[in-house]
Scaffold this motif. Structure first.
Motif, short mmCIF file in Angstrom:
data_model
loop_
_atom_site.label_atom_id
_atom_site.label_comp_id
_atom_site.label_asym_id
_atom_site.label_seq_id
_atom_site.Cartn_x
_atom_site.Cartn_y
_atom_site.Cartn_z
N ASN A 72 -0.26 -9.95 -0.52
CA ASN A 72 -1.06 -8.97 -0.94
C ASN A 72 -2.44 -9.02 -0.28
OD1 ASN A 72 -2.48 -6.89 -2.37
ND2 ASN A 72 -2.15 -7.69 -4.38
N VAL A 73 -2.94 -8.19 0.68
CA VAL A 73 -4.38 -8.41 1.44
C VAL A 73 -5.05 -7.12 0.92
CG1 VAL A 73 -3.09 -9.22 3.21
CG2 VAL A 73 -3.25 -6.87 3.19
N ASP A 74 -6.31 -7.21 1.62
CA ASP A 74 -7.27 -6.12 1.14
C ASP A 74 -7.17 -5.31 2.22
OD1 ASP A 74 -8.58 -7.21 3.24
OD2 ASP A 74 -10.00 -7.88 2.12
N GLU A 75 -7.84 -3.92 2.00
CA GLU A 75 -7.76 -2.68 2.92
C GLU A 75 -7.97 -3.28 4.59
OE1 GLU A 75 -9.96 1.35 3.62
OE2 GLU A 75 -9.16 1.07 1.64
N ASP A 76 -8.79 -4.19 4.55
CA ASP A 76 -9.45 -4.75 6.12
C ASP A 76 -7.99 -5.26 6.73
OD1 ASP A 76 -11.76 -3.60 5.75
OD2 ASP A 76 -12.70 -5.44 5.22
N GLY A 77 -7.11 -5.83 5.94
CA GLY A 77 -6.08 -6.66 6.40
C GLY A 77 -4.68 -5.99 6.39
N ALA A 78 -4.75 -4.65 5.91
CA ALA A 78 -3.63 -3.82 5.94
C ALA A 78 -2.88 -3.64 7.35
CB ALA A 78 -3.96 -2.31 5.63
N VAL A 79 -3.40 -3.59 8.32
CA VAL A 79 -2.71 -3.44 9.75
C VAL A 79 -2.45 -4.65 10.44
CG1 VAL A 79 -3.10 -2.43 12.07
CG2 VAL A 79 -4.02 -1.30 10.00
N ASN A 80 -3.22 -5.91 10.36
CA ASN A 80 -3.11 -6.94 11.04
C ASN A 80 -2.79 -8.20 10.49
OD1 ASN A 80 -2.89 -5.53 13.67
ND2 ASN A 80 -5.10 -5.42 13.55
N GLY A 81 -3.11 -8.04 9.05
CA GLY A 81 -3.16 -9.25 8.04
C GLY A 81 -4.38 -9.96 8.22
N ASN A 82 -4.62 -11.21 7.89
CA ASN A 82 -5.69 -11.87 7.87
C ASN A 82 -5.31 -13.36 7.93
OD1 ASN A 82 -5.01 -12.68 5.12
ND2 ASN A 82 -6.34 -11.19 4.19
N SER A 83 -6.57 -14.20 7.75
CA SER A 83 -6.23 -15.82 7.95
C SER A 83 -5.17 -16.35 6.87
CB SER A 83 -7.64 -16.51 7.98
OG SER A 83 -8.46 -16.09 6.62
#
Length: 364
Positions: free
Chosen positions: A206-217
């Motif tokens: 479950n990511v935030d909006e900034d990670g919706a397309v490519n995920g995050n660390s």
């Protein structure tokens, strides 16, 4: 067939459930908001169904469905009954696959039960509780089997060896799905135990909006941590998905998705993933009354597929008339497929393929 959503409290399980089912389970910023499991029947997104609809113009269209269960948050000590743990673990046991939600976003306004965001620690917390519960089940069974094995019962001795392998693996911190047991022994001795960590699992970051397309660390850390598990990892911005489902029109939802850089909601990807995780596939029936997707286990025979429509179809099965989905789309109608000699007649031994368009002949 049911997939259960599990995870620690406050990681977004109930919000995700609402996105998937529109059932409006209660979700709030405090632990144990969900106590009784919520069950939603969710349509499986399938573009093939839409294409068949455009060719056939039926009176109605019925998609395949999958059951999703929102199970309350587990905490440390759940295997010993902490946080209503026994009830929740029992709910997980009744499902066929696990959707393990991990919090992969920072937000100081949403409390975390352990005070900080660390999806790997959270995963291990849940894994340990599920493994401890399975160890309890294996120990109980082993006590019974040992007595029979001592009398010289060969089958009991074989089962004892399998159970000892499971026990040693669980004590080493492995989930049952990662413990190597030969397939025949797994079917005979392991499957009947309905062990929780033997169920197939998908990790949902479950990511935030900034990670919706490519995920995050955080997502990359999860992928690295589960690389040896043969488990799928997907990510979606659950809060953002919830906002999208609140929009009234399809066009508004599409505009929101396009602004984010997404071609479809992440929830659609998750539902298809859950369907696959449950080892399910789809065949179609197509006529002017209805175009319908039918759910079958992978490997089902033609009579078994017919039995999904009605038990009489399976009992009185004569033959199946089968068109591959690609042929149906290429020729544009059942009549043209027949003219081209592409309709096949299959018997009782035929294994249905995902996407087959079928008619059944039967006698009762």
């Amino acid at each position: 067939m049911k997939a259960g959503i599990v995870g620690l409290p406050n990681v977004g399980k109930s919000t995700l459930f609402n996105c998937l089912s529109n059932a409006k389970a209660q979700s709030a910023n405090f632990p144990f908001c969900t106590i009784e499991p919520n069950i939603g029947v969710v349509n499986v997104p399938d573009s093939r169904l839409e294409k068949l609809e455009s060719l056939v113009s039926p009176e109605k269209v019925i998609p395949a469905t999958v059951e999703i269960v929102d199970i309350a948050g587990l905490v440390k000590g759940a295997s010993k009954g902490e946080g209503l743990g026994n009830q929740f673990l029992g709910n997980i046991r009744e499902t066929d696959a696990i959707l393990h939600v991990l919090r992969c976003f920072d937000n100081d306004n949403i409390v975390h039960v352990d005070g900080s965001v660390d999806p790997i620690r959270d995963k291990e917390t849940i894994d340990i509780e599920l493994q401890l519960k399975d160890l309890e089940s294996v120990d109980k069974k082993l006590d019974k089997v040992k007595r029979a094995a001592k009398t010289g019962n060969k089958d009991a001795q074989k089962e004892e060896a399998v159970l000892i392998t499971l026990k040693e693996g669980l004590e080493a911190g492995k989930s049952v799905r990662a413990i190597i047991v030969n397939n025949d022994d797994k079917i005979e001795y392991v499957k009947p135990l309905q062990l929780i960590t033997d169920k197939p699992v998908m990790y949902v970051c479950n990511v935030d909006e900034d990670g919706a397309v490519n995920g995050n660390s955080y997502v990359e850390k999860v992928k690295a941590a589960v690389a040896s598990e043969n488990a799928e990892v997907i990510f979606l911005a659950v809060g953002t998905e919830a906002d999208i489902t609140e929009l009234e029109t399809f066009d508004e939802r599409q505009m929101f998705l396009e602004d984010l850089g997404l071609s479809e909601p992440g929830s659609a990807k998750l539902i298809r993933g859950a369907y696959k995780l449950l080892n399910l596939e789809t065949y179609f029936t197509a006529g002017v009354k209805e175009v319908r997707a039918w759910t079958i286990p992978v490997g089902a025979t033609a009579p078994q597929a017919a039995g999904v429509i009605h038990t009489d179809f399976e009992k009185g099965f004569i033959r199946a008339e089968v068109i591959s989905y690609s042929d149906y789309i290429e020729y544009g109608s059942e009549a043209k497929v027949k003219e081209a000699g592409k309709m096949r007649v299959e018997g009782k031994e035929y294994t249905v393929k995902d996407g087959d368009v079928m008619h059944f002949r039967f006698n009762v």
